[in-house]
Design a protein around this motif. Structure first.
Motif, PDB file in Angstrom:
ATOM      1  N   ILE A  46      -0.334  14.794 -11.621  1.00 38.65           N
ATOM      2  CA  ILE A  46      -1.428  14.021 -11.626  1.00 38.65           C
ATOM      3  C   ILE A  46      -1.015  12.567 -12.243  1.00 38.65           C
ATOM      4  O   ILE A  46      -1.202  11.394 -11.682  1.00 38.65           O
ATOM      5  CB  ILE A  46      -2.474  14.416 -12.256  1.00 38.65           C
ATOM      6  N   ALA A  47       0.074  12.388 -13.084  1.00 33.29           N
ATOM      7  CA  ALA A  47       0.683  11.707 -13.880  1.00 33.29           C
ATOM      8  C   ALA A  47       1.172  10.646 -12.532  1.00 33.29           C
ATOM      9  O   ALA A  47       1.195   9.391 -12.788  1.00 33.29           O
ATOM     10  CB  ALA A  47       1.384  11.976 -15.212  1.00 33.29           C
ATOM     11  N   GLY A  48       2.050  11.408 -11.918  1.00 26.78           N
ATOM     12  CA  GLY A  48       2.591  10.879 -10.989  1.00 26.78           C
ATOM     13  C   GLY A  48       1.797   9.953  -9.941  1.00 26.78           C
ATOM     14  O   GLY A  48       2.124   8.616  -9.666  1.00 26.78           O
ATOM     15  N   VAL A  49       0.360  10.189  -9.783  1.00 30.81           N
ATOM     16  CA  VAL A  49      -0.403   9.291  -9.144  1.00 30.81           C
ATOM     17  C   VAL A  49      -1.054   8.138 -10.066  1.00 30.81           C
ATOM     18  O   VAL A  49      -0.887   6.869  -9.587  1.00 30.81           O
ATOM     19  CB  VAL A  49      -1.643  10.098  -8.395  1.00 30.81           C
ATOM     20  N   MET A  50      -1.089   8.388 -11.234  1.00 31.51           N
ATOM     21  CA  MET A  50      -1.677   7.528 -12.104  1.00 31.51           C
ATOM     22  C   MET A  50      -0.849   6.350 -12.438  1.00 31.51           C
ATOM     23  O   MET A  50      -1.261   5.330 -12.721  1.00 31.51           O
ATOM     24  CB  MET A  50      -2.138   8.127 -13.432  1.00 31.51           C
ATOM     25  N   ALA A  51       0.615   6.809 -12.314  1.00 29.30           N
ATOM     26  CA  ALA A  51       1.528   5.709 -12.719  1.00 29.30           C
ATOM     27  C   ALA A  51       1.551   4.661 -11.655  1.00 29.30           C
ATOM     28  O   ALA A  51       2.034   3.618 -11.914  1.00 29.30           O
ATOM     29  CB  ALA A  51       2.895   6.531 -12.827  1.00 29.30           C
ATOM     30  N   MET A  52       0.952   4.803 -10.619  1.00 30.19           N
ATOM     31  CA  MET A  52       0.881   3.584  -9.580  1.00 30.19           C
ATOM     32  C   MET A  52      -0.353   2.635 -10.100  1.00 30.19           C
ATOM     33  O   MET A  52      -0.460   1.788  -9.246  1.00 30.19           O
ATOM     34  CB  MET A  52       0.589   4.030  -8.285  1.00 30.19           C
ATOM     35  N   GLU A  53      -0.814   3.078 -10.858  1.00 31.36           N
ATOM     36  CA  GLU A  53      -1.906   2.324 -11.371  1.00 31.36           C
ATOM     37  C   GLU A  53      -3.033   1.894 -10.471  1.00 31.36           C
ATOM     38  O   GLU A  53      -3.200   0.820 -10.021  1.00 31.36           O
ATOM     39  CB  GLU A  53      -1.711   0.960 -12.432  1.00 31.36           C
TER      40      GLU A  53
END
Lengths: 271, 290
Positions: B157-164
């Motif tokens: 999920i963090a991997g997606v959030m990192a794209m802001e």
């Protein structure tokens, strides 16, 4: 890209071809493949193509599906055609320039080869479109059962094949899912040179291998939990029946061998 | 009214058109989602929820209709579709199966690197994303394959959030987790929305979770939107929901039945705590029976 793979795909239906015993279908398909290479002139080739077209018509599988299965082999057909045109010599020379010679025999051979490859793919597609993978491997197992006497474990081989075929759609789905997940993170799979494209496959292949190995373990466990221990003493839920329909169709295909040989000799061989 | 960040107009999608497998996955979907909202999408298995969200970032191209992100038709210019995927961050079901890198940090960085950001910015985003999902930076150097199931999920999920992304879409982020893991993820998503002010869309099976979190609820059935509105509005149509095979929260159904028995209670109760208060107020004789 992935959607082009139609091997092992089943096209549900209730036609004569669908209902035919898989062993009969396997025998006929192999016979057809041999025959299509025995054709030496246009008449016998046309005869075989008519038979194939008739089988397709009876099966009620839309013609569109066969075009789909042909798509991936287009480059192979083009490649062999070009190769044959330039390398086969004989007959009347039509065109000659330095080391390039094009002869009638070359053109005929190229044409025959192209038609044969296409017919090969279409006939095997017809087999897989009208037979579920399970039926197919069951039929294969029964056909090859004499090999058991040579201590070849036909059942194990058939099981491996069944599982492999069974997991093709699963893997396709899995690849689709992983590709979508990585595309959602901005993975670019469609552009760049060969090296960049190969590199772009890493985010797809690594998760695919990880999950395939996991799946194999789970499957082995599940099979053992249901007391699977190989082929010995296994009975079948669906008994195969080699009845009148099967006997007649196989007989007819044997008759067509004679027909092709006859036509070949009657009208003269051109390749 | 807030700015509308996502809008669909008469969206329809047909799977395997022209074969016996033809299936209309979604049909005539017209919705508007405002900035900062948390939309819960509920519906039965096969109701078209997952198909719908894949249209939001252009992973699927609709058969009919239009998708607007921030007022622009996402298919207006085909080469801009990657840009849309950075604006609308989509996290699939069981996202832990997409992990592939040697370290957690590299995996989270996959998205931002694809965006073409500089090294420092990528690093900042990775650190921020890992804190969003409640893991400390000691995780960054670990292999994602050594983590527990719940931790893998959070890293993904963090991997997606990192794209802001301005709009974060999550497909069943809690599927297959134990109740504690589920609560953690939902809490993290809630905090993420509060901290960043971004719009969040969640697919969920749990009507309880949606009631607790969402500002708006979208109900899908057989590929169509059957209800779209705030939680009270949608849940008040409990009879329809039950007919569609969706269970309203147990506590809500208890109060619905009390009401049917003639007790004067509210039915918009979604948690046991609220229910306790409501019951106590009645038992103390605060209100008379009708």
């Amino acid at each position: 890209m992935i959607k082009d793979i139609t091997i092992g795909q089943y096209f549900p239906g209730n036609s004569f071809v669908h209902k035919l015993d898989p062993r009969a279908k396997l025998i006929i398909t192999v016979l057809f493949m041999v025959l299509i290479f025995m054709c030496k002139n246009f008449y016998s080739l046309a005869f075989m193509l008519v038979l194939l077209a008739a089988a397709i018509a009876v099966s009620k599988v839309p013609f569109k599906m066969f075009f789909k299965s042909l798509k991936p082999i287009v480059p192979i057909v083009i490649f062999t055609t070009i190769l044959n045109i330039f390398y086969v010599t004989g007959g009347t020379v039509l065109f000659s320039w330095r080391f390039i010679t094009i002869s009638t025999k070359g053109i005929f051979t190229a044409l025959f080869m192209a038609v044969r490859i296409v017919a090969l793919i279409i006939s095997s597609s017809l087999l897989t479109y009208t037979t579920t993978p399970t039926m197919l491997t069951d039929g294969l197992e029964r056909l090859l059962s004499p090999l058991n006497k040579l201590h070849i474990q036909v059942h194990t081989l058939a099981m491996i094949m069944t599982l492999a075929l069974r997991f093709i759609p699963t893997l396709i789905e899995e690849v689709d899912k992983i590709m979508n997940a990585q595309k959602a993170r901005g993975a670019d799979l469609e552009s760049g040179n060969i090296l960049q494209r190969a590199k772009a496959l890493v985010p797809i292949l690594v998760p695919l291998f990880v999950s395939s190995i996991r799946r194999a373990y789970e499957l082995a466990f599940a099979m053992e939990c249901r007391c699977y221990s190989g082929g010995e003493g296994r009975t079948r839920m669906k008994k195969m029946k080699f009845g009148l329909n099967e006997s007649v169709t196989v007989l007819l295909s044997v008759v067509s061998i004679a027909a092709v040989v006859l036509i070949n000799n009657l009208f003269g061989k051109i390749i | 009214m807030n700015e509308i960040v996502l809008k669909t107009e008469k969206l329809a999608y047909v799977y395997s058109d022209g074969t016996p497998f033809r299936r209309v996955a979604i049909d005539d979907v017209s919705i508007e989602i405002e900035k900062g909202e948390l939309v819960g999408i509920i519906g039965h298995t096969g109701s078209g929820k997952s198909t719908l969200i894949q249209h939001f970032n252009g992973l699927l191209k609709q058969t009919e209709g239009t998708v607007y992100v921030k007022g622009k038709d996402i298919w207006a210019n085909k080469s801009d579709i990657r840009q849309v995927r950075f604006t609308v961050g989509l996290c699939f079901q069981y996202p832990e199966y997409q992990l592939f890198e040697e370290t957690v940090a590299k995996d989270i960085a996959f998205g931002p690197v694809n965006m073409g950001l500089g090294k420092e910015e990528v690093d900042r985003r990775v650190r921020q994303a890992i804190s969003f999902v409640g893991l400390d930076s000691s995780y960054l150097d670990k292999s994602p394959f050594d983590l527990s199931g719940g931790e893998k999920r959070r890293v993904a999920i963090a991997g997606v959030m990192a794209m802001e992304p301005e709009i974060l879409v999550l497909d069943e982020p809690c599927a297959g987790l134990d109740p504690k893991g589920r609560d953690t993820i939902l809490e993290l998503i809630k905090q993420y929305r509060e901290k960043t002010g971004s719009t969040v869309i969640i697919i969920s099976h749990s009507m309880e979770d949606v009631a607790k979190l969402a500002t708006k609820v979208l109900v899908m059935n057989k590929g169509r939107v059957v209800a779209y509105g705030n939680v009270d509005e949608v849940y008040s149509r409990h009879n329809e929901l039950v007919e569609m095979g969706l269970n309203i929260p147990q506590i809500t159904s208890l109060f619905v039945r009390l009401k049917e028995k003639g007790y004067n209670v509210r039915t918009n109760i979604y948690s046991v705590e609220e229910g306790r208060k409501e019951l106590l107020s009645i038992l103390k004789g605060g209100r008379e029976n009708d």
